[in-house]
Enzyme design. Structure first.
Site, PDB file in Angstrom:
ATOM      1  N   GLY A   1       0.828  -1.206   0.000  1.00  0.00           N
ATOM      2  CA  GLY A   1       0.000   0.000   0.000  1.00  0.00           C
ATOM      3  C   GLY A   1       0.851   1.240   0.000  1.00  0.00           C
TER       4      GLY A   1
ATOM      5  N   CYS B   1       5.264  -6.333   1.470  1.00  0.00           N
ATOM      6  CA  CYS B   1       5.654  -4.921   1.363  1.00  0.00           C
ATOM      7  C   CYS B   1       5.044  -4.093   2.505  1.00  0.00           C
ATOM      8  CB  CYS B   1       5.258  -4.394  -0.016  1.00  0.00           C
ATOM      9  SG  CYS B   1       6.093  -2.869  -0.410  1.00  0.00           S
ATOM     10  N   TYR B   2       4.066  -3.249   2.229  1.00  0.00           N
ATOM     11  CA  TYR B   2       3.485  -2.484   3.338  1.00  0.00           C
ATOM     12  C   TYR B   2       2.882  -3.447   4.379  1.00  0.00           C
ATOM     13  CZ  TYR B   2       0.508   0.717   5.980  1.00  0.00           C
ATOM     14  OH  TYR B   2      -0.089   1.421   6.993  1.00  0.00           O
TER      15      TYR B   2
ATOM     16  N   HIS C   1       7.838  -8.186  -3.540  1.00  0.00           N
ATOM     17  CA  HIS C   1       6.524  -8.614  -4.038  1.00  0.00           C
ATOM     18  C   HIS C   1       6.593 -10.000  -4.700  1.00  0.00           C
ATOM     19  CE1 HIS C   1       4.316  -4.780  -3.555  1.00  0.00           C
ATOM     20  NE2 HIS C   1       5.521  -4.253  -3.641  1.00  0.00           N
TER      21      HIS C   1
ATOM     22  N   GLU D   1       4.168 -11.599  -5.824  1.00  0.00           N
ATOM     23  CA  GLU D   1       3.162 -11.643  -6.892  1.00  0.00           C
ATOM     24  C   GLU D   1       3.677 -11.060  -8.199  1.00  0.00           C
ATOM     25  OE1 GLU D   1       3.330  -9.606  -4.434  1.00  0.00           O
ATOM     26  OE2 GLU D   1       2.446  -7.650  -4.814  1.00  0.00           O
TER      27      GLU D   1
ATOM     28  N   SER E   1     -19.355  -0.699 -25.238  1.00  0.00           N
ATOM     29  CA  SER E   1     -18.330   0.340 -25.381  1.00  0.00           C
ATOM     30  C   SER E   1     -17.439   0.080 -26.583  1.00  0.00           C
ATOM     31  CB  SER E   1     -17.457   0.354 -24.127  1.00  0.00           C
ATOM     32  OG  SER E   1     -16.723  -0.857 -24.080  1.00  0.00           O
ATOM     33  N   GLY E   2     -17.522  -1.140 -27.105  1.00  0.00           N
ATOM     34  CA  GLY E   2     -16.580  -1.504 -28.150  1.00  0.00           C
ATOM     35  C   GLY E   2     -15.491  -2.393 -27.581  1.00  0.00           C
ATOM     36  N   GLY E   3     -15.413  -2.440 -26.275  1.00  0.00           N
ATOM     37  CA  GLY E   3     -14.424  -3.291 -25.611  1.00  0.00           C
ATOM     38  C   GLY E   3     -15.015  -4.673 -25.362  1.00  0.00           C
TER      39      GLY E   3
ATOM     40  N   ASP F   1     -15.274  -6.442 -22.489  1.00  0.00           N
ATOM     41  CA  ASP F   1     -16.048  -6.724 -21.270  1.00  0.00           C
ATOM     42  C   ASP F   1     -17.547  -6.510 -21.498  1.00  0.00           C
ATOM     43  OD1 ASP F   1     -13.534  -7.012 -20.268  1.00  0.00           O
ATOM     44  OD2 ASP F   1     -13.532  -5.141 -19.140  1.00  0.00           O
ATOM     45  N   SER F   2     -17.902  -5.330 -21.997  1.00  0.00           N
ATOM     46  CA  SER F   2     -19.328  -5.071 -22.182  1.00  0.00           C
ATOM     47  C   SER F   2     -19.896  -5.978 -23.266  1.00  0.00           C
ATOM     48  CB  SER F   2     -19.577  -3.601 -22.515  1.00  0.00           C
ATOM     49  OG  SER F   2     -18.880  -3.226 -23.672  1.00  0.00           O
TER      50      SER F   2
ATOM     51  N   LYS G   1      -9.648 -10.084 -16.529  1.00  0.00           N
ATOM     52  CA  LYS G   1      -9.631  -9.849 -17.976  1.00  0.00           C
ATOM     53  C   LYS G   1      -9.336 -11.105 -18.803  1.00  0.00           C
ATOM     54  CE  LYS G   1      -9.764  -6.451 -20.983  1.00  0.00           C
ATOM     55  NZ  LYS G   1     -10.757  -5.367 -20.883  1.00  0.00           N
TER      56      LYS G   1
END
Ligand code: XMP
Length: 505
Positions: free
Chosen positions: A51, A78-79, A165, A167, A218-220, A222-223, A361
């Site tokens: 963070g 980390c944090y 990290h 990850e 939206s053209g993307g 996801d939608s 994604k």
């Protein structure tokens, strides 16, 4: 399942994504929800994320010490590593400069967390403060050249901390460290986390029943995936609205409409609103104001039409990172307000359905493939919600948009021809808003500058510029200055993120 306590790191999702890939469920919560979430979910392990704050900051974000009473294994990253030291009798020191990038970790003690690792490992750091004494009872298990307590462990209490990290894909054995934590320390048994399409469709059907729904395309990807899944669930009771903002790439609107008409039977209405957007953007040069304006007009145009349809439900392509960002942004530093996140005003009168809210994604791309989306749409580069409005420095006008569109299409075409388009994160043009001098024939020509931004990224949080072959750069530059009359100069952006962001605004 593993509970991730989010202290606002840009990599909280990456932690979650990696764990999901290792076959284990996760749930991300804010620090003030940690105690109740432990009761509710009974996690087998807890991860404290990184963070941006400092444990000594005025509004330091900490967590209730009750989380340590449950005898659940904990890993602080980390944090999160600093929080553990700070709360449990260790010591954190304020840094003098930010340490960012690769470092060599020397492991000084065998622990379950580092099982199977080499004595020296490449790890990724991004921190300011540092731990100088581990929690009482814990032992130092590794150091880096700049941090003496780069890792600690209390095997009895099953408490671990890493300054770096695991990850990050730059930490070579990061997955091994996470898997040691999940499987050996927490006792998780990995299972197949594959998405169940029929389950999603069933749940949409169950929610909407006989009502009407609208979806903003939206053209993307996801939608589009959310819309097609909803169409499978409720058929013609769904209407999709596509708002043409005028901020799209060359021929994009027509391509999207064509693709939908060809592949899917769903009702699609196109709202041509370029004029309204350009009018609202007049005189605005501040990037955040541009974002907010595009967001506001989008909602106005969309709502006006959606209300006419009499729909009860609004389908949104929100994916998991959006869900968390809109809740967790109070702790993450707001670098840019992404208008598709929490953009709708609270009182819009629709019931929201978000079929993809648990997915990342790459899982949406997987679904798109199963649903028969054309390859080109699935692999289209990410495009910001406010579109070209944030790729024009200065006021947005139709003329500038047209210049930018032409230059952008040349870059994309050449990247595709060179077989590089799908290997990189994004390649696009920026209208730099700087006029410079050039020559055309024997005459002086005062014209526009186009910047090329071609970048590589694995996780959005960091990026590097692509070392494109000189010949390809030359070809792109030459084509732009000859085919786009107004441009006299082309420059290549050779900045990494950070400190620059991917988009120029
Ligand atoms: P930055 O510029 O923040 O971009 O390094 C990271 C990724 O996010 C995209 N981006 C946006 N997406 N609305 C969006 O939907 C926005 O306002 C926005 N700004 C940036 C950007 O294209 C890149 O892939």
């Amino acid at each position: 399942m593993i509970l991730i306590i989010d202290f606002g790191s840009q990599t909280t999702h990456l932690i979650s994504r990696r764990i999901k890939d290792l076959g284990v469920k996760t749930h991300i919560v804010l620090p003030n929800q940690a105690v109740s979430a432990i009761k509710q979910y009974q996690p087998k392990g807890i991860i404290l994320s990184g963070g941006p704050s400092s444990v000594y900051g005025k509004d330091a974000l900490l967590v209730d010490k009750k989380i340590f009473d449950e005898n659940i294994p904990i890993l602080g990253i980390c944090y999160g590593h600093e929080v553990l030291a700070h709360l449990l009798g260790g010591k954190v020191e304020t840094g003098v400069r930010k340490e960012y990038g690769p470092e060599t970790l020397t492991i000084t003690k065998d622990t379950s967390l580092f099982k199977g690792l080499n004595r020296q490992e490449l790890v990724w750091n991004s921190h300011f403060d540092r731990v100088v004494a581990p929690p009482s009872g814990a032992q130092i298990t590794g150091f880096t050249p700049s941090v003496s307590v780069a890792a600690f462990a209390d095997e009895e209490k099953r408490l671990y901390g890493t300054m770096f990290h695991p990850e990050s894909h730059h930490t070579t054995s990061g997955n091994k460290i996470l898997s040691n934590f999940l499987i050996d320390i927490c006792g998780e048994i990995p299972t197949d986390q594959k998405i169940n399409r029929e389950e999603i469709v069933g749940s949409i059907k169950e929610t909407i029943r006989d009502d009407l729904a609208v979806c903003a395309l939206s053209g993307g990807i996801d939608s589009a995936v959310a819309a097609v899944l909803t169409y499978k669930a409720i058929g013609d009771k769904l209407t999709c609205l596509y708002v043409d903002t005028g901020m799209m790439r060359l021929d994009e609107t027509e391509q999207i409409i064509g693709m939908f008409k060809k592949n899917f039977q769903l009702n699609l209405e196109v709202l041509r609103a370029e004029k309204e957007f350009l009018e609202a953007l007049k005189g605005i040069i501040d990037p955040e104001e541009k974002r907010k304006t595009v967001g506001r007009v989008f909602i106005e145009v969309f709502e006006r039409e959606a209300k006419k349809l009499g729909a009860t439900f609004l389908i949104q392509g929100t994916i998991y990172p959006d869900v968390i960002e809109s809740k967790g942004s109070q702790h993450a530093q707001n670098i840019k307000s992404h208008h598709n996140v929490g953009g709708l005003p609270k009182k819009h009168g629709f019931k929201i359905v978000e079929p993809l809210r648990n997915l990342y994604k790459d899982e949406v791309r997987e679904l798109a493939k199963e649903l028969g989306f054309p390859h080109e749409l699935i692999w289209r580069h990410v495009f910001p919600g406010p579109g070209l409005a944030v790729r024009i420095i200065g006021e947005v006008t139709k003329e500038k948009l047209d210049i930018l569109r032409k230059a952008d299409a040349i870059i994309v075409e050449e990247l595709k021809k060179a077989g590089l388009y799908e290997k990189i994160w994004m390649g696009f043009a920026i209208f730099a808003g700087i006029k410079t001098t050039g020559v055309a024939g024997d005459e002086r020509k005062y014209g526009e500058t186009i910047a090329l931004r071609v970048i590589e990224s694995k996780d959005t949080m960091s990026a590097d510029w692509v070392r494109l072959p000189y010949d390809l750069l030359d070809k792109i530059s030459h084509r732009i200055v000859t085919e786009v009359y107004e441009v006299v100069r082309v420059v290549y952006d050779i900045t990494t993120k950070p400190p620059a962001t991917m988009e120029w605004e």
